[in-house]
Scaffold this active site. Structure first.
Site, mmCIF file in Angstrom:
data_model
loop_
_atom_site.group_PDB
_atom_site.id
_atom_site.type_symbol
_atom_site.label_atom_id
_atom_site.label_comp_id
_atom_site.label_asym_id
_atom_site.label_seq_id
_atom_site.Cartn_x
_atom_site.Cartn_y
_atom_site.Cartn_z
ATOM 1 N N GLY A 148 -115.192 -15.332 -58.882
ATOM 2 C CA GLY A 148 -114.079 -14.731 -59.613
ATOM 3 C C GLY A 148 -113.063 -14.036 -58.725
ATOM 4 C CD1 TRP A 194 -113.648 -20.362 -54.105
ATOM 5 C CD2 TRP A 194 -113.752 -22.592 -54.127
ATOM 6 N NE1 TRP A 194 -113.323 -20.778 -55.380
ATOM 7 C CE2 TRP A 194 -113.377 -22.154 -55.426
ATOM 8 C CE3 TRP A 194 -113.877 -23.964 -53.899
ATOM 9 C CZ2 TRP A 194 -113.129 -23.013 -56.470
ATOM 10 C CZ3 TRP A 194 -113.638 -24.838 -54.947
ATOM 11 C CH2 TRP A 194 -113.262 -24.366 -56.218
ATOM 12 N NE ARG A 251 -92.116 -53.418 -50.224
ATOM 13 C CZ ARG A 251 -92.745 -54.221 -51.070
ATOM 14 N NH1 ARG A 251 -93.607 -55.103 -50.602
ATOM 15 N NH2 ARG A 251 -92.531 -54.150 -52.359
ATOM 16 C CE LYS A 252 -87.995 -58.372 -42.607
ATOM 17 N NZ LYS A 252 -87.770 -59.730 -42.054
ATOM 18 N N GLY A 307 -94.115 -46.612 -52.147
ATOM 19 C CA GLY A 307 -94.060 -47.177 -53.492
ATOM 20 C C GLY A 307 -95.451 -47.283 -54.087
ATOM 21 N N GLY A 308 -95.720 -48.374 -54.786
ATOM 22 C CA GLY A 308 -97.024 -48.565 -55.405
ATOM 23 C C GLY A 308 -98.157 -48.583 -54.407
ATOM 24 C CD GLU A 336 -108.184 -19.217 -43.211
ATOM 25 O OE1 GLU A 336 -107.486 -18.359 -42.635
ATOM 26 O OE2 GLU A 336 -108.882 -20.044 -42.613
#
Length: 472
Positions: free
Chosen positions: A128, A155, A267-268, A338-339, A362
């Site tokens: 908490g 954590w 990528r074209k 992109g995808g 932190e």
């Protein structure tokens, strides 16, 4: 002012980069998908002197400063932020001992960390409580010269595999920061238990779990900080480790940018590589400039720490800014892919998940902004005079040749402004009432003292009430 790394630092950077590409990068995807701890990689980092960077030479360590540490962190984080977190956690766990431990504790623990492959963790957070360190509930009860610990920490990085943990607890939660103390706790102590690995969005190669303390006895020789001094020790530790979070973020963002450049160059679309489009170039430019700024802020915070300068504000700036840069750059990298950026085939999806943690652990980015705003509003030394006391020369005081027109008063007033009671400034819009000139609207004649103006009078510029004027 010299921004160049030393020859020693360059050599260390080269070594860390070679290690990252040879040992970390090939297994980054594997450990992320398996959600398991890369013990073999961490042991190799120890064997190559990349694990306990901050341990002083008198205890067998390399005695590196924070500058050297963040150079290493950036390179390893560029290959995998999760594995980098696991490697650097020894620095975080040992820092309270380096800062606040007595000579016997340093000789016993730090020497062992150097000579044997041992892991040490750091524990302030609880189920908490996170950034509110003073709000911890884990109890430390005095029993003779020893302490008995009860409670749960959460954590905690590397806790499932650590040999020691620097644990912070309180003698009374109502005492807040005045009740916090710190201890060195071996993980084989009776009553000590760790929970299962916490499944996380990113940095899945970094082991994170709870620590349950059930009547864990800590002998006097393992008390790091007595009540009231633990909070200070925790803050000093964070000041020395937050710049490293900036370095984690820079390394993560740098890789995302590099991968984005590689992809957009190949990528074209519409008959040419998409990197040729200005929209793509602008995104890459923003990535580069922000990474550069984040790195420089991080270097400044680390340099201040190494010089013994209070780096609380610079480390807060570095962590907050670099964390945001990592999140923004990885997000844009996915956009440029992109995808293909949204699937696990390429590494930017993982970097995007890894980056989010930098804004959280932190001290969250919100906490860093609170620290920075308090400094800016209460301690920052202004270069300019106060807004409501800005100096202003009369037209008559400016040489004739420097102005095109010289305003003449409607009527000649023999007395000066001071003789007429002084000038008053409107605190709303900044308008200055000068009794020599009077009201520009003509409702108040030149020569009228401000105190003689009726209370119903308002500022001729913004309409503020007379009571909102202050004397200059």
């Amino acid at each position: 002012m010299n921004f160049e790394l030393t020859a020693k630092q360059k050599e260390l950077k080269k070594k860390a980069r070679e290690f990252a590409i040879r040992e970390v990068l090939p297994v980054a995807k594997y450990y992320d998908e398996k959600n398991t701890f890369p013990m073999d990689v961490i042991k190799k980092a120890w064997e190559e002197d990349l694990l306990n960077l901050a341990i002083p030479k008198e205890y067998g360590g390399l005695g590196y400063g924070l500058m050297e540490s963040i150079v290493v962190v950036e390179e390893i984080a560029a290959a995998c932020p999760g594995i980098a977190t696991s490697i650097f956690d020894n620095n975080l766990g040992s820092e309270p001992i380096i800062i606040g431990g007595n000579d016997e504790q340093k000789k016993r623990i730090l020497t062992e960390l150097v000579n044997e492959f041992k892991l040490i963790s750091f524990a302030t957070s609880e189920p908490g409580m996170g950034s509110d360190v003073a709000g911890m509930r884990c109890l430390a009860k005095k029993d003779g010269k020893d302490y008995i610990l009860n409670g749960t920490k959460y954590w905690i990085t590397n806790a499932g595999y650590a040999d020691y943990i620097s644990i912070f607890a309180t003698i009374d939660p109502e005492k807040k920061h005045r009740g916090i103390c710190a201890f060195i706790v071996p993980t084989d102590s009776e009553g000590f238990k760790t929970g299962a690995h916490i499944p996380k969005l990113g940095q899945r190669a970094s082991n994170t779990c709870s620590v349950v303390l059930n009547d864990v006895r800590v002998p006097e020789e393992n008390v790091l900080a007595k009540p009231g001094f633990g909070f200070v020790l925790a803050m000093q530790t964070f000041a020395n480790t937050r710049p490293a979070i900036g370095a984690f973020a820079v390394g993560c963002a740098r890789s995302a940018m590099e991968y984005a450049i590689d992809y957009t160059s190949e990528r074209k679309a519409f008959g040419r590589p998409i990197v040729k489009f200005q929209a793509i170039q602008q995104k890459i430019a923003d990535m580069y400039k922000n990474i550069e700024a984040a790195r420089l802020l991080t270097y400044k915070a680390a340099w201040e720490a190494d010089q013994g300068i209070d780096n609380n504000i610079s480390s807060a700036c570095a962590k907050a800014f670099a964390s945001d840069v990592a999140m923004n750059v990885t997000t844009e990298a996915i956009q440029l892919f992109g995808g293909y950026g949204y699937i696990k085939t390429y590494p930017v999806e993982k970097l995007f998940r890894d980056a989010k943690l930098f804004q959280i652990y932190e001290g969250t980015s919100e906490i860093q902004r609170i620290v920075i705003s308090r400094f800016a509003t209460k301690q920052y030394e202004h270069g300019m005079p106060n807004l409501y006391n800005l100096p202003s020369k009369e037209i008559s005081e400016i040489p004739e040749k420097l102005i095109q027109e010289k305003e003449e008063p409607a009527e000649k007033i023999e007395k000066t402004s001071e003789e007429l009671g002084g000038k008053y400034r409107c605190t709303v819009c900044g308008y200055v009432y000068d009794p020599v000139k009077g009201d520009p609207d003509g409702s108040i004649a030149p020569g009228t003292r401000f105190t003689d103006i009726p209370d119903g009078w308002v500022c001729p510029v913004c309409g503020a009430a007379k009571k909102q004027f202050i004397k200059i």
